[in-house]
Structure formats: C-alpha cells, structure tokens
Motif scaffolding. Structure first.
Motif, PDB file in Angstrom:
ATOM      1  N   ARG A 573       0.822  -1.214   0.000  1.00 11.85           N
ATOM      2  CA  ARG A 573       0.000   0.000   0.000  1.00 11.85           C
ATOM      3  C   ARG A 573       0.848   1.252   0.000  1.00 11.85           C
ATOM      4  O   ARG A 573       0.384   2.327  -0.379  1.00 11.85           O
ATOM      5  N   GLU A 574       2.120   1.134   0.444  1.00  9.69           N
ATOM      6  CA  GLU A 574       2.991   2.309   0.539  1.00  9.69           C
ATOM      7  C   GLU A 574       3.688   2.671  -0.765  1.00  9.69           C
ATOM      8  O   GLU A 574       4.162   3.792  -0.937  1.00  9.69           O
ATOM      9  N   ALA A 590       3.023   5.962  -2.902  1.00 11.84           N
ATOM     10  CA  ALA A 590       1.626   5.565  -3.061  1.00 11.84           C
ATOM     11  C   ALA A 590       0.839   6.509  -3.955  1.00 11.84           C
ATOM     12  O   ALA A 590      -0.219   6.139  -4.475  1.00 11.84           O
TER      13      ALA A 590
END
Length: 626
Positions: A573-574, A590
């Motif tokens: 997700r980063e 992101a």
C-alpha cells in the motif's frame, strides 16, 4: 503429397555440380499415378526420358563413395589413433570434438559418428538399416529409372549437398523419401536434409545413414531435441534463439533492431546459418560437437557468428543493406573473418544457462505460438509475427522508441501487440487504481517520464497480484527475465546480473527444496526522503501449482550467492519497488508522484535518471491475448 519430382538430369558419370532443380520444368509433360506399396499409398511422378533420375536398388556404396573428393576442402590427414578412443568417457570425447580431433581422420570420424548415434536414447520402435533396405526396395523396386515426390515436410526447404557426388545426391533423396514414409508425424523439418547430407559423407551405405538419422529423429532424451519436426517446434527454436541473442549479443541485437523492421525474421534464419550457409569444413565441425552436446551447442555457435558479424560491420554499412541477406553472405564467407577453431573457441566462451532452463524457455515459446493458433500438425505458413507499431500511441514514448523496447522483450510476449493498461493522465495518480488495472496481466512494461523529460522504465515478468501471496511482509517476486531500462536521454537496458555471469548462479540440485526469495521490511514512504534500504529477511514463496511448467529463470532453479540477487519487484500500500540490494533501481510512492532510482545489485544498473525525481507521466502496458 507435394508434387516436387525426385528427378536429376541423367549424367553418365562425374560429380553433381550443384543440387538439381526439384520442380519439373514448365515445358515437360508429367503424368501421375497411384501405386500401393504395402498398406501405404505412394504417389509416383513419371517424368520424360530427358529429365530422369536413375536409381539402382542394388547399389550399396562403400564408405566414401558418396563424396566428390575434388570438392572436399581439406585433404585427409594421417594421425595416430589410440585403440581405446571410442571407449573414452563423454567429457573427454566432448573435449576432443571441440578441439577438432575427428578432423584428423575420415575413418575415425565415421566410427565416432556411428557409435555416438547408437548411444542416443530413442523410442523403442525406431526404423533401422534393415527396415530401410526393405522399404527402399518396395518404394524403388528394380527399376533403373524412377522418380518420386519428396516429402511434404520439405516444401520450401533448402537442400545443401556439400561435397556429395551424383550418387550421394541420389542417396540423399532416397533417404529423405524413406524418412517421409516411415515418419509420417514429421510436418516440417528444414534442418533434416543438411544433417542427412553431412552424415552421408561418413556412412558406409545408405542404410547405415538412414539408421543413424532415424535415431536422431526418434531421440527421447529428457530436455533434449536433435531435430525439430514441426513448424511449431521450429518457430519455437527460432524464438528461443532470438531470446538468447537478445541477452547474450546486446550490441548485435541493438544494431539489428535499429535497422530491421522485423527482428524475428532475421533470427529465424539461425539454423540455416549453421547447416546451409557455413562452408563444409565449418559445418562438419559444428556437427562433431552437435552429436555430443545437442541443440544447446547450436545456439552457442550461432551466437558466436552473430557476435563476429557485429565486429565485422558498421552501423553505416547496415543502413544501406538488407541485413538478412548480409548476414547470410557473411556466414558463407566466414573464412575471411575467423577460423573454425577460433569460432568454436568463442562459442564455448559464451556461458548459457542449463539445458533444462533453455528447455523451459523453448516450452514457453511453444505455448505462446499455440496461443497464436500454430499447431503441431500444421505445415509451414506465411504469417507475420512482428508487432505493427504504426498505430501505436503513447504520451511518453514514440513508436520508434517503443519498437526498441519491444525488441528487448522475450519473443513469446512480443508476438502480441501492446495494450495500454494504466495511465496517470487517464486513470489518475492512484496506486490502488494502478494495481486494479494491472492485476491479471503478465508480464507488463512500466514507462515513466519525469518532469525533467527523462524516460525510463522496467519490464516486469510477473502479475502484480503476486504481491498478495507474501502477505504483510511485502516480499519480492518475479523472475530473472525482469529488466530495467532508459529511453531518454540514452537508450540502454540493464538485465538480471546473472544473465551476463550465469556461472555465479549454480543450478539447484534436484533433491534440494526451492530457494526462498528475500523480502524488504519496508517500502518507500510518500516522499523521496522517506526511502529506506531493504533487509535480507527471507519469506517462503507459494508452492508451484501441480501440472504447470516452471517459469524460465525462476529463482528456485538457482543457488544464488547473495540474498539480494533476486529482488525483482515488490508492491504494498505504501508503494512499489523494482530491483534491490544496496539500493533500489526504481521506487515509487503511493501517490505515483515521487520516485527514486539508485544502483542495485539485482540489475547492476546506474541510476536510471536523476536519483530523486518527480513523475510527470506514468504508463503500464500489457500484451493483448498474452
């Protein structure tokens, strides 16, 4: 059956000056009839008396009687031959063959050929010399004049005869007709006439030559194939050579890709270079090592020819020439550029991956061709494999730039036209949207344009959904086919470090379990300053699904000296990371807005653009029907 008559202008004696014309002249009247030989119908083409071919069914010529000695390039040399030469271990025989030991004695070469081929593992029921005599007698009978069609699988194939005399040329055709009769599953085999012709130079009679070529055709050794027997297999071999040339001859490949509209068409001639264009004294040395080492050695020698060609031409010369024809002429005149010993020395200096790894690549290429509609039983057809870039449109690269990038991509994927999956200009700067658009596609090409106008990217071999299999650890995945590249200001590619140095990565023993892949503990934060290096912690990958071929250059096939040698691609997700070990080749946050590039151990690349960069545009391309 294709109506190509097995006919030779009648000659009272002397050697054949060249291979006779196979198709009857337009002015000849040709009659056709059907005769039954055993249970198989054979079409017989009867030509006029002025254009006939004599077959003496009782002829069984001794060793050397098929050869026109005046055309042999080198006189036979005398040498001391140890009595136990044929009982030496394979490794020592391989060394002797590479050094040209068989060339010192015609009788030695004939003995070695026969013994080596008799040791080839092949199908239980394989036609031999006795079967040939029976079939040849039934096919040709005791007629002094007869003509038969060549097998359909030879349609469009060249027929080199090297130093065969008239009797040798007739024997060549008889053997090929019998091969067609006894091996009905062969649908396309352009290399077969050359191999039969070379064997005839060192055969006692037609029957022995047939028995030996039959064993090569019927070979069933694992991960080994001597003779491609279908258009599908032949095209897959050509694609595999293209992949290897892409990796091992980057300078020649770049030159060809920049001057030829269809790179694959150039590489499709690779077997013809070896067994049609090379002079006899070069081709027979290739055959020496081929019998001991199989198809892998042919790849090596063709790569060495390609490297030598690159050394012998300039970009200026290529701009005004047909590169396919120029390569053929170069190989035909190879003696002007390099000796056969030096050529083989350079060939064996090229470190390829294992025979199994190359077999996996070959199988992957076959699968891609089958997805394009090519079948096992299909004969040769005209179809265009190159991607048409005329209608290609990108906000980052031109059609010409994409054509260069496409030439780097493995052949099995470049069969298919590019498909735009994601673009920040259309889909916005969202990593989740990036994943949603790209998942389900394998492989993909990532293109990045920075606010400074620099363009770089990566070829990513695995589906982005693989990231989910590592859970919260965000482990690396992908295979050794991944690479990173720059387009502007310079065009350059950086492959997995073990492509250029495969000796550093040893093959995994069969008894050993799969190697795990390294995992970073953290990814890039939302700004370039938040970058952190990867750890060496390991995660165990998901087991391979049963029944599925292992990917080419999968990490579990190798014992790598470093945990950071296989950090190809990772996502969370980063952000996303491509390449690792001492740095990351590419990393994006992101928001797909900020990125960083550094040298990394996986690809041994320099920074692909300014180390800290801002993304102006980002695109991901997939492959239609891939």
């Amino acid at each position: 059956m294709m109506q190509v008559g097995l006919s030779l202008p009648h000659s009272p004696g002397g050697a054949a000056g060249g291979f006779p014309v196979d198709k009857p002249s337009e002015g000849h009247n040709t009659g056709h009839g059907q005769e039954m030989f055993g249970s198989s119908p054979v079409t017989v083409v009867i030509t006029s008396e002025a254009d006939t071919w004599d077959i003496d069914a009782s002829s069984c010529l001794g060793c050397g009687q098929f050869v026109d000695w005046d055309r042999m390039p080198d006189p036979e040399q005398q040498a001391h031959i140890p009595r136990d030469i044929l009982s030496k271990p394979p490794k020592e025989l391989k060394k002797l063959a590479r050094e040209g030991y068989w060339a010192t004695s015609r009788s030695l070469r004939a003995q070695v050929y026969h013994q080596l081929i008799q040791q080839v593992a092949c199908r239980l029921v394989t036609p031999d010399a006795l079967v040939y005599r029976d079939v040849a007698n039934r096919l040709f009978g005791k007629l002094s004049v007869s003509s038969h069609p060549l097998p359909e699988f030879l349609e469009g194939c060249s027929m080199p005869t090297y130093c065969l005399n008239l009797e040798g040329v007739m024997a060549l055709k008889k053997i090929l007709i019998c091969v067609g009769n006894l091996f009905p599953d062969i649908t396309y085999s352009p290399i077969l006439p050359s191999l039969v012709a070379l064997l005839l130079h060192y055969s006692e009679d037609e029957a022995q030559c047939f028995g030996n070529i039959s064993r090569l055709i019927a070979s069933n050794a694992p991960h080994t194939s001597y003779i491609d027997q279908s258009f599908l297999a032949h095209q897959a071999s050509c694609m595999t050579f293209g992949d290897l040339a892409n990796k091992h001859c980057p300078a020649a490949h770049k030159l060809i890709a920049s001057t030829s509209e269809n790179v694959f068409e150039v590489y499709s001639e690779w077997l013809s270079w070896l067994f049609h264009d090379l002079p006899f004294n070069y081709a027979i040395r290739v055959f020496d090592v081929y019998l001991l080492e199989g198809q892998k050695v042919l790849y090596r020698i063709a790569l060495a020819l390609l490297k030598q060609y690159r050394l012998s031409v300039t970009s200026t010369e290529l701009e005004r020439t047909d590169i396919k024809a120029d390569l053929q002429a170069f190989v035909q005149n190879i003696a002007e550029h390099v000796t056969v010993d030096k050529l083989l020395e350079r060939a064996f200096g090229i470190r390829l991956f294992s025979r199994k790894e190359i077999w996996l690549l070959q199988m992957a290429n076959r699968k891609a061709l089958m997805e394009r509609g090519i079948t096992m039983v299909q004969s040769r057809q005209s179809f265009h494999l190159a991607v048409d870039m005329q209608n290609f449109s990108s906000t980052i690269v031109t059609a010409q730039e994409m054509r260069i990038v496409w030439s780097w991509i493995p052949e099995r994927f470049s069969l298919f036209p590019p498909l735009l999956l994601f673009s920040t200009s259309e889909d916005g700067c969202s990593l989740q949207r990036f994943y949603a658009c790209c998942e389900g596609y394998e492989p993909t090409v990532l293109l990045i344009k920075t606010t400074e106008g620099e363009v770089c990217g990566a070829f990513l071999s695995s589906d982005w959904s693989e990231r989910k299999k590592s859970g919260a650890t965000s482990g690396f995945f992908g295979t050794g086919e991944c690479f990173v590249f720059t387009v502007r200001p310079e065009t350059e590619r950086y492959e997995w470090v073990f492509i250029k140095k495969p000796e550093l990565a040893k093959a995994v023993p069969r008894s050993r379990q799969r190697s795990p892949s390294p995992s970073p503990t953290s990814l890039l934060s939302s700004s370039p300053e938040g970058h952190s290096t990867s750890s060496n912690r390991l995660t165990v990958p998901t087991p391979q699904r049963r029944g599925r071929l292992s990917p080419f250059l999968a990490i579990r096939h190798f014992l790598l000296p470093s945990k950071t040698a296989s950090m190809f691609m990772s996502g969370s997700r980063e952000g996303i990371v491509i390449g690792g070990g001492g740095g990351q080749a590419l990393s994006l946050d992101a928001n797909l807005l900020w990125g960083r590039t550094e040298h990394c151990e996986t690809f041994d690349n320099p920074p692909l653009c300014q180390e800290n960069f801002k993304v102006q545009l980002l695109e991901v391309w997939g492959f239609q029907n891939a």
